[in-house]
Motif scaffolding. Sequence first.
Motif, mmCIF file in Angstrom:
data_model
loop_
_atom_site.group_PDB
_atom_site.id
_atom_site.type_symbol
_atom_site.label_atom_id
_atom_site.label_comp_id
_atom_site.label_asym_id
_atom_site.label_seq_id
_atom_site.Cartn_x
_atom_site.Cartn_y
_atom_site.Cartn_z
ATOM 1 N N SER A 96 0.817 -1.206 0.000
ATOM 2 C CA SER A 96 0.000 0.000 0.000
ATOM 3 C C SER A 96 0.853 1.260 0.000
ATOM 4 O O SER A 96 0.564 2.231 -0.715
ATOM 5 N N ILE A 97 1.918 1.250 0.798
ATOM 6 C CA ILE A 97 2.807 2.425 0.863
ATOM 7 C C ILE A 97 3.491 2.656 -0.479
ATOM 8 O O ILE A 97 3.523 3.789 -0.992
ATOM 9 N N VAL A 98 4.051 1.591 -1.052
ATOM 10 C CA VAL A 98 4.749 1.727 -2.333
ATOM 11 C C VAL A 98 3.790 2.202 -3.417
ATOM 12 O O VAL A 98 4.118 3.084 -4.223
ATOM 13 N N ALA A 99 2.581 1.638 -3.451
ATOM 14 C CA ALA A 99 1.596 2.037 -4.461
ATOM 15 C C ALA A 99 1.228 3.511 -4.316
ATOM 16 O O ALA A 99 1.111 4.240 -5.312
ATOM 17 N N SER A 100 1.050 3.972 -3.082
ATOM 18 C CA SER A 100 0.666 5.363 -2.849
ATOM 19 C C SER A 100 1.792 6.323 -3.231
ATOM 20 O O SER A 100 1.553 7.370 -3.841
ATOM 21 N N LEU A 101 3.029 5.969 -2.867
ATOM 22 C CA LEU A 101 4.168 6.816 -3.231
ATOM 23 C C LEU A 101 4.389 6.826 -4.738
ATOM 24 O O LEU A 101 4.728 7.862 -5.327
ATOM 25 N N LEU A 102 4.179 5.680 -5.380
ATOM 26 C CA LEU A 102 4.317 5.604 -6.829
ATOM 27 C C LEU A 102 3.255 6.456 -7.515
ATOM 28 O O LEU A 102 3.534 7.163 -8.499
ATOM 29 N N LEU A 103 2.031 6.408 -6.984
ATOM 30 C CA LEU A 103 0.960 7.233 -7.541
ATOM 31 C C LEU A 103 1.308 8.708 -7.414
ATOM 32 O O LEU A 103 1.110 9.491 -8.358
ATOM 33 N N GLN A 104 1.834 9.086 -6.271
ATOM 34 C CA GLN A 104 2.230 10.474 -6.056
ATOM 35 C C GLN A 104 3.328 10.894 -7.042
ATOM 36 O O GLN A 104 3.311 12.007 -7.573
ATOM 37 N N PHE A 105 4.252 9.980 -7.311
ATOM 38 C CA PHE A 105 5.360 10.276 -8.221
ATOM 39 C C PHE A 105 4.881 10.430 -9.664
ATOM 40 O O PHE A 105 5.230 11.406 -10.338
ATOM 41 N N GLY A 130 3.505 14.695 -8.224
ATOM 42 C CA GLY A 130 3.461 15.224 -6.863
ATOM 43 C C GLY A 130 2.093 15.655 -6.392
ATOM 44 O O GLY A 130 1.977 16.345 -5.366
ATOM 45 N N LEU A 131 1.032 15.256 -7.108
ATOM 46 C CA LEU A 131 -0.312 15.585 -6.641
ATOM 47 C C LEU A 131 -0.552 14.911 -5.291
ATOM 48 O O LEU A 131 -0.035 13.833 -5.015
ATOM 49 N N SER A 132 -1.349 15.546 -4.462
ATOM 50 C CA SER A 132 -1.615 14.998 -3.137
ATOM 51 C C SER A 132 -2.403 13.693 -3.254
ATOM 52 O O SER A 132 -3.291 13.556 -4.100
ATOM 53 N N VAL A 133 -2.055 12.730 -2.428
ATOM 54 C CA VAL A 133 -2.766 11.455 -2.385
ATOM 55 C C VAL A 133 -3.880 11.578 -1.355
ATOM 56 O O VAL A 133 -3.603 11.798 -0.168
ATOM 57 N N PRO A 134 -5.132 11.467 -1.763
ATOM 58 C CA PRO A 134 -6.233 11.628 -0.799
ATOM 59 C C PRO A 134 -6.269 10.498 0.209
ATOM 60 O O PRO A 134 -5.997 9.346 -0.114
ATOM 61 N N ALA A 164 0.671 10.966 2.308
ATOM 62 C CA ALA A 164 0.174 12.322 2.553
ATOM 63 C C ALA A 164 0.698 12.900 3.857
ATOM 64 O O ALA A 164 0.604 14.116 4.085
ATOM 65 N N GLY A 165 1.239 12.044 4.730
ATOM 66 C CA GLY A 165 1.698 12.504 6.033
ATOM 67 C C GLY A 165 0.555 12.937 6.926
ATOM 68 O O GLY A 165 0.704 13.808 7.784
ATOM 69 N N ASP A 166 -0.624 12.325 6.727
ATOM 70 C CA ASP A 166 -1.820 12.704 7.478
ATOM 71 C C ASP A 166 -2.425 11.464 8.131
ATOM 72 O O ASP A 166 -3.051 10.643 7.469
ATOM 73 N N PHE A 167 -2.237 11.334 9.439
ATOM 74 C CA PHE A 167 -2.759 10.189 10.177
ATOM 75 C C PHE A 167 -3.894 10.598 11.123
ATOM 76 O O PHE A 167 -4.220 9.863 12.047
ATOM 77 N N SER A 168 -4.485 11.748 10.877
ATOM 78 C CA SER A 168 -5.442 12.325 11.817
ATOM 79 C C SER A 168 -6.632 11.420 12.105
ATOM 80 O O SER A 168 -7.117 11.365 13.235
ATOM 81 N N GLN A 169 -7.141 10.708 11.106
ATOM 82 C CA GLN A 169 -8.294 9.831 11.319
ATOM 83 C C GLN A 169 -7.964 8.377 10.995
ATOM 84 O O GLN A 169 -8.853 7.531 10.955
ATOM 85 N N ASN A 170 -6.684 8.084 10.837
ATOM 86 C CA ASN A 170 -6.296 6.754 10.381
ATOM 87 C C ASN A 170 -6.671 5.655 11.359
ATOM 88 O O ASN A 170 -6.931 4.520 10.948
ATOM 89 N N TRP A 171 -6.717 5.980 12.651
ATOM 90 C CA TRP A 171 -7.036 4.957 13.650
ATOM 91 C C TRP A 171 -8.410 4.341 13.421
ATOM 92 O O TRP A 171 -8.630 3.154 13.723
ATOM 93 N N ILE A 172 -9.328 5.126 12.881
ATOM 94 C CA ILE A 172 -10.683 4.622 12.621
ATOM 95 C C ILE A 172 -10.640 3.443 11.664
ATOM 96 O O ILE A 172 -11.396 2.462 11.808
ATOM 97 N N TYR A 173 -9.717 3.502 10.690
ATOM 98 C CA TYR A 173 -9.638 2.486 9.647
ATOM 99 C C TYR A 173 -8.762 1.298 10.039
ATOM 100 O O TYR A 173 -8.517 0.402 9.219
#
Length: 214
Positions: free
Chosen positions: A76-85, A89-93, A172-181
């Motif tokens: 998942s991490i590699v796929a998300s970083l690859l998508l961003q690349f 550099g568009l933000s990954v939602p 995205a560097g955003d873990f604000s609501q990640n615990w829910i998932y």
Amino acid sequence: MVFHDADKLTSDAALDPLGLVAVAVAHAFALFVGVSMAANISGGHLNHAVTFGLAVGGNITILTGLFYWIAQCLGSIVASLLLQFVTGGLSVPTHGLASGMSAIGGAVMEIIITFGLVYTVYATAADPKKGSLGVIAPIVIGFIVGANILAAGPFSGGSMNPARSFGPAVAAGDFSQNWIYWVGPLIGGRLAGLVYGDVFIASHSPLSTFSDYA
């Protein structure tokens, strides 16, 4: 046709009705293909909650499940970083709750839809009495994911998979609501494992019933 402003294709990742249908259909088909491709190699484990639910029901060992979890997170991490690349550099939602939706409400929504997913996996792939259902298990699993995204997407995002939410959060560097998932899907997967694995097929031979799918 050339799109000069790619981020407008999804209106900044807003989950409008058309986008929701596209996400649901894409996930349904992608999961169908992914489970089918990986079934004979790893059992097709693409989801933390499914792996956890199957471990609870005795279909895989905890150690095997941990290795799957690591692989799922890395993928998942590699796929998300690859998508961003590749998108310049568009933000990954990331997954997030709808306006007015409480964190507890979102977690409960994720529990419900993940329970439905893992229960479906058990019924069509893990149950030794599945018969011909085992042949169509990947597409049935894809369908329930697509249906759950349509139902829960406007409220909790319809993740059902901690790994699916974790990769974009890292990018995205955003873990604000990640615990829910993590909390919601893992509770839902555990409940399905207890209900179907430990109640309905409690007499099955451990580690021998989920060798084909999911």
